[in-house]
Design an enzyme around this catalytic site. Structure first.
Site, PDB file in Angstrom:
ATOM      1  N   PRO A 140       0.826  -1.202   0.000  1.00 35.21           N
ATOM      2  CA  PRO A 140       0.000   0.000   0.000  1.00 35.21           C
ATOM      3  C   PRO A 140       0.865   1.258   0.000  1.00 35.21           C
ATOM      4  CG  PRO A 140      -0.144  -1.102   2.121  1.00 35.21           C
ATOM      5  CD  PRO A 140       0.630  -1.992   1.211  1.00 35.21           C
ATOM      6  N   GLU A 141       0.716   2.055  -1.038  1.00 32.48           N
ATOM      7  CA  GLU A 141       1.403   3.332  -1.120  1.00 32.48           C
ATOM      8  C   GLU A 141       0.339   4.416  -0.989  1.00 32.48           C
ATOM      9  OE1 GLU A 141       4.184   3.275  -4.469  1.00 32.48           O
ATOM     10  OE2 GLU A 141       4.444   1.118  -4.227  1.00 32.48           O
TER      11      GLU A 141
ATOM     12  N   LYS B 168       1.947   7.637   4.523  1.00 30.91           N
ATOM     13  CA  LYS B 168       1.262   6.351   4.403  1.00 30.91           C
ATOM     14  C   LYS B 168       0.606   5.943   5.718  1.00 30.91           C
ATOM     15  CE  LYS B 168       4.759   4.962   1.021  1.00 30.91           C
ATOM     16  NZ  LYS B 168       5.991   4.174   0.860  1.00 30.91           N
TER      17      LYS B 168
ATOM     18  N   ARG C 138       2.101 -10.456   7.426  1.00 31.58           N
ATOM     19  CA  ARG C 138       3.521 -10.487   7.758  1.00 31.58           C
ATOM     20  C   ARG C 138       3.904  -9.691   8.997  1.00 31.58           C
ATOM     21  NH1 ARG C 138       5.941  -9.496   1.964  1.00 31.58           N
ATOM     22  NH2 ARG C 138       7.696  -8.797   3.177  1.00 31.58           N
TER      23      ARG C 138
ATOM     24  N   ARG D  12      16.081  -3.929  -3.985  1.00 29.60           N
ATOM     25  CA  ARG D  12      14.690  -3.841  -4.463  1.00 29.60           C
ATOM     26  C   ARG D  12      14.657  -3.929  -5.981  1.00 29.60           C
ATOM     27  NH1 ARG D  12      14.230  -4.728   0.086  1.00 29.60           N
ATOM     28  NH2 ARG D  12      13.445  -3.404   1.734  1.00 29.60           N
TER      29      ARG D  12
END
Length: 281
Positions: free
Chosen positions: A2-3, A59, A112, A271
Site C-alpha cells: 500500500p502506497e 502512508k 507479515r 529492491r
DNA sequence: AAGAAGTCCTGGGCGC
DNA sequence: TGCGCCCAGGACTTCT
C-alpha cells in the site's frame, strides 16, 4: 504494497463506515502490533471513545478520536482492515479487533506483521521522531517544483532511492516510484543532483509524481484493496481493481508502452526496479 | 553525515 | 512429495 493511493482509498472508505461510531471494546490478538504503550492501557483508553475523523498523512492512517486521542495505523506491506456487521469469525491474520457500537466489528489484519498501531495524544503527534521527519505531501500546495529541486540538489543517490525516502517526498513506494520515473522518462539510476541540474527534468519529475498518484487514486474508485467488507451472510465484498494498471512495474520483458523496447528489471539496494532502458535516460 | 547495508516478517513460487 | 532457497518491500537500525 500500500502506497499513498491505496492508503488514501482505505481512508476514504473507512471514513464512510466508522466515522461517528463509538468503540465499545478492543481485543488485541497480537500484542507486538501495539506500539508505545501497554495493551492494557491501549484497550482502556480506546473503550468508549468516538471515531470523529479518518485522515491520512504520508502512508499513515489516522483515526482521530474524542478527547484528543489519535489512533495511528501503518499498513506497511500486508496490513489491512476487515469490516463486518455480523459476528462472523475473522481471518487468522486478524491482529486487533475493534468492537463498534451497534455490533459491527473492525479487524486490523496483517499477514507479515510488519504493520503497526499506536495510540497518541493528537497534539503530541509531532513529538514522535518518525512523524516529525516525514517529508512533503506530493499532492499538497506546499509541494512545488522549486521545493523538489532544492531537495534533489546535492544528493548523490540514485533518483529511485531518493523517491523512496519518506523524509523528502512522502507516499511513493517501489511501485509508484518506478511508474513516476517512467512517466518522466528518467533513468532510475540517474543521480538526484543531475536531475536538479535541468529545470525541464525537475518539472517532468514533479508533474509525473503528481499525475501518477492522482491517476492511481482515481483508478481505485472501485474500492480499496486493503479494506474488506463482510456482510451478514458472511459473504465478502472485496472490491477488486482492474488488472495491473502499471506501465512498467511487474512487466519485465514486456514492451515499453512508449517505445516498445522490452522492460528491464534491475536490483537497486535489494529492491526490484522496472524501467525502459531506451526511453528513460 | 549522507547513504548503503542489514533486519524484521510470512506465504508463495520454484528448482532439485 | 518435500525441502530449502529466494522473493515481495516499508521503514527501521546499524554500519561505513
Amino acid at each position: 504494497m500500500p502506497e499513498l493511493p491505496e492508503v488514501e482509498a482505505v481512508v476514504n472508505a473507512l471514513g464512510g463506515i466508522v466515522r461517528g461510531k463509538r468503540i465499545t471494546g478492543v481485543r488485541v490478538l497480537r500484542p507486538q502490533t501495539i506500539q508505545s504503550m501497554s495493551v492494557t492501557r491501549f484497550c482502556r483508553l480506546l473503550r468508549g471513545r468516538v471515531i470523529e475523523r479518518v485522515r491520512r498523512r504520508a502512508k499513515f492512517i489516522l483515526l482521530d478520536l474524542s478527547d484528543g486521542w489519535t489512533l495511528v495505523v501503518h499498513l506497511r506491506m500486508t496490513g489491512g482492515f476487515v469490516y463486518a456487521e455480523s459476528r462472523r469469525p475473522f481471518p487468522p491474520t486478524a491482529r486487533v479487533l475493534f468492537l463498534l457500537e451497534g455490533g459491527a466489528r473492525l479487524a486490523y489484519t496483517d499477514i507479515r506483521n510488519l504493520g503497526l498501531i499506536r495510540l497518541v495524544r493528537t497534539e503530541r503527534l509531532d513529538r514522535w521522531a518518525e512523524w516529525r521527519r516525514l517529508g512533503v505531501e506530493p499532492l499538497s500546495r506546499t509541494f512545488t517544483v522549486r521545493r523538489l529541486e532544492e531537495m534533489l540538489r546535492g544528493s548523490r543517490r540514485a533518483i529511485k532511492a531518493f523517491l523512496l525516502d519518506q523524509t523528502k517526498v512522502v507516499g511513493l513506494g517501489n511501485i509508484y516510484a518506478a511508474e513516476a520515473l517512467h512517466r518522466a522518462r528518467l533513468s532510475p539510476m540517474r543521480r538526484a543532483e543531475s536531475v536538479a541540474r535541468s529545470r525541464a527534468r525537475v518539472v517532468a519529475l514533479y508533474e509525473s509524481i503528481r499525475e501518477t498518484l492522482r491517476e492511481a487514486i482515481a483508478a481505485q474508485s472501485t474500492g480499496p484493496l486493503h479494506l474488506e467488507f463482510v456482510n451478514a451472510q458472511g459473504q465478502s465484498h472485496h472490491p477488486r481493481r482492474a488488472p495491473s494498471p502499471f506501465r512498467v512495474y511487474g512487466r519485465e520483458g514486456e514492451p515499453c508502452p512508449v517505445c516498445g523496447a522490452p522492460i528491464r528489471r534491475i536490483k537497486q539496494h535489494g529492491r526490484s526496479t522496472y524501467y525502459c532502458a531506451r526511453c528513460q535516460t
